[in-house]
Design an enzyme around this catalytic site. Structure first.
Site, PDB file in Angstrom:
ATOM      1  CE  LYS A 141      -4.150  -1.906   0.159  1.00 26.58           C
ATOM      2  NZ  LYS A 141      -5.105  -1.750  -0.961  1.00 26.58           N
ATOM      3  CD  GLU A 164     -10.203   3.229   0.205  1.00 26.45           C
ATOM      4  OE1 GLU A 164      -9.357   2.402  -0.216  1.00 26.45           O
ATOM      5  OE2 GLU A 164     -10.174   4.440  -0.084  1.00 26.45           O
ATOM      6  CB  SER A 211      -0.243  -7.988  -1.054  1.00 18.33           C
ATOM      7  OG  SER A 211      -1.059  -8.787  -0.213  1.00 18.33           O
TER       8      SER A 211
END
Length: 393
Positions: free
Chosen positions: A84, A106, A373
Site C-alpha cells: 500500500k 478508506e 502483498s
C-alpha cells in the site's frame, strides 16, 4: 478511450465530483511526466519505503511441493508492511503538489489506512480514515497504529460495516471538501483516473520482478500471481507482463465459505457487470441487481467488486481469476509460516494457497512468482480465533 478497459471503467459520479476528478487527472498527467516529481517519488520509494523489495527464492517451499520453482515478491518487507505504501506515497506527493492539506482514505484490513496516516505524518498533512465497524474490531492493531500516527479513524456502521461501506463514506466525505482535500483511494477501483493512478504507482512491483528475474534466472517467469480484492497489488504485479504472452497472470479471489454459498467475495466467479463506486465492472449482486453483502476472512479482500482493468483482462482472456476459500487461505497462512519462516497477510495467503495447488502439477524448470502483498502480524489474533484459540490483541 482513456479510463476504459473494454466496456469497463468510466466516471459514474455526481456532477459535484466531476470538477475534482478533472483537476486530479490534469495534475496527474502533468506530474507523471515531470522529472523533478519522479525523482522525488523515487527517493521516497528507495530511501523511505525500502524499495526495491526483495525477490526471494523459496527453496524449501519449492522442494516440499515438488514442482515449479517458487519465488516470493516480498512487498511485506516494505515500510508499513504492505504494498500500500507504493500508491500512498505517490498520491500524497501529488496531493501536496496540488496544494491539498488533508488526506482522506478508506481501509479494510487497515494497511492502506496505516500507509495513508504514515504519508500524512511525513508530509505534514491531516488524515482521516474511514473504516467499517466490523473491520475495526478485527483489525484493532492497525486502528491503533493509525491513531498513533495522528490520523482520525471514523467508524462506518452503514451496510455491512466493511470495506465497500468505507469506500462509500470516503467518497461522500470527499465531495464535501474537495477544495483542500485529496481522496487517497487505496485500490485500483473507482472513477477514472483512480484505477490508472493506482496501477501506475503499483506497477513498480512488476517492473522490479522483471529486472530481478533476469538476474536470478536469466528469463521471465512462467506464472505471476497475486491475491485480488479491488486488485491493486495484482494489477501492479501483472502490468509489465501484460504484453508478455508467455507469462500466465493469475488473480486469486476470496471465496469465503465457498462460491456456492452467499458468504463469498469472489467477484469474477459469481458476479455480473454493474455500476458501483463510480465505475462499470463486475460486482457481486443479488437477484434485484443490488450490490450483495459479501464475506471473507480477509478484511482486505472483503469487497463486492473488482477493478475495471482486471475486468478487462478477464474479458480478453489475458488473466485468469480463481476462487480460494477461507479454509484454504488459513492452511496456506500456516504452511508458509512453518515452511519458510514468512508469515503472510491472510490476503496474500490466498495466492499462496493456489500456488500450492498448481506448483506440483508443473515441471521443475517452470517458475512461479507470488506477490506477498503484506505481512501477517495484523492477522495472527484473528486466525488464532478462527482456529478456536483465545488470542487477543
Amino acid at each position: 478511450m482513456e479510463g476504459r478497459f473494454g466496456i469497463h471503467g468510466g466516471q459514474y459520479v455526481p456532477e459535484s465530483l466531476m470538477g475534482a476528478l478533472k483537476e486530479l487527472e490534469d495534475a496527474y498527467n502533468f506530474y507523471k511526466n515531470d522529472p523533478t516529481f519522479q525523482e522525488e517519488l523515487t527517493r521516497l520509494f528507495n530511501d523511505y519505503a525500502g524499495r526495491p523489495s526483495r525477490l526471494y527464492f523459496a527453496n524449501k517451499l519449492t522442494r516440499e511441493l515438488g514442482g515449479a520453482k517458487i519465488y516470493l515478491k516480498r512487498e511485506d518487507m516494505n515500510h508499513t508492511g504492505a504494498h500500500k505504501i507504493n500508491n500512498v506515497l505517490g498520491q500524497a506527493l501529488l496531493a501536496k503538489k496540488m496544494g491539498k492539506t488533508h488526506l482522506i482514505a478508506e481501509t479494510g484490513a487497515g494497511q492502506h489506512g496505516v500507509a495513508s496516516a504514515t504519508a500524512a505524518a511525513l508530509m505534514d498533512m491531516e488524515c482521516t480514515v474511514y473504516m467499517g465497524q466490523e473491520d475495526i474490531e478485527r483489525q484493532a492493531l492497525n486502528v491503533y497504529k493509525m491513531q498513533l500516527l495522528g490520523a482520525k479513524v471514523v467508524p462506518v456502521t452503514s451496510g455491512t460495516g466493511t470495506l465497500k461501506d468505507a469506500v462509500s463514506e470516503a467518497m461522500c466525505a470527499w465531495g464535501r471538501c474537495v477544495t483542500d482535500t485529496h481522496y487517497c483511494l487505496g485500490s485500483s477501483v473507482g472513477p477514472h483516473p483512480f484505477p490508472i493512478i493506482v496501477r501506475d504507482l503499483q506497477a513498480v512491483i512488476s517492473k522490479e520482478i522483471k529486472e530481478q528475474m533476469m538476474v536470478a534466472e536469466g528469463r521471465l517467469p512462467d506464472v505471476v500471481m497475486a491475491c485480488v480484492g479491488g486488485g491493486s497489488n495484482a494489477i501492479g504485479t501483472f502490468y509489465h507482463f501484460i504484453d508478455e504472452p508467455g507469462v500466465r497472470l493469475i488473480g486469486c479471489e476470496a471465496a469465503g465459505r465457498g462460491v456456492d454459498t452467499l458468504e463469498t467475495a469472489a467477484t469474477i466467479s459469481t458476479g455480473d457487470v454493474g455500476i458501483f463506486h463510480g465505475m462499470k465492472s463486475y460486482f457481486c449482486q443479488n437477484e434485484d441487481g443490488q450490490i450483495a453483502p459479501v464475506y471473507s476472512i480477509s478484511a482486505g479482500l472483503d469487497y463486492p467488486g473488482i477493478g475495471p482493468e482486471h475486468a478487462g483482462l478477464y474479458d480478453s482472456g489475458r488473466a485468469q481469476y480463481v476462487p480460494v476459500t477461507d479454509d484454504e487461505a488459513v492452511a496456506a497462512f500456516e504452511y508458509l509460516s512453518r515452511t519458510e519462516g514468512v508469515i503472510p497477510a491472510i490476503e496474500s495467503a490466498h495466492a499462496v494457497a493456489h500456488a500450492m495447488k498448481i506448483a506440483p502439477t508443473m515441471d521443475k524448470d517452470k517458475i512461479i512468482v507470488i506477490t506477498l502483498s503484506g505481512r501477517g502480524d495484523k492477522d495472527c489474533a484473528a486466525i488464532a480465533r478462527y482456529k478456536g484459540g483465545k488470542l487477543y490483541e
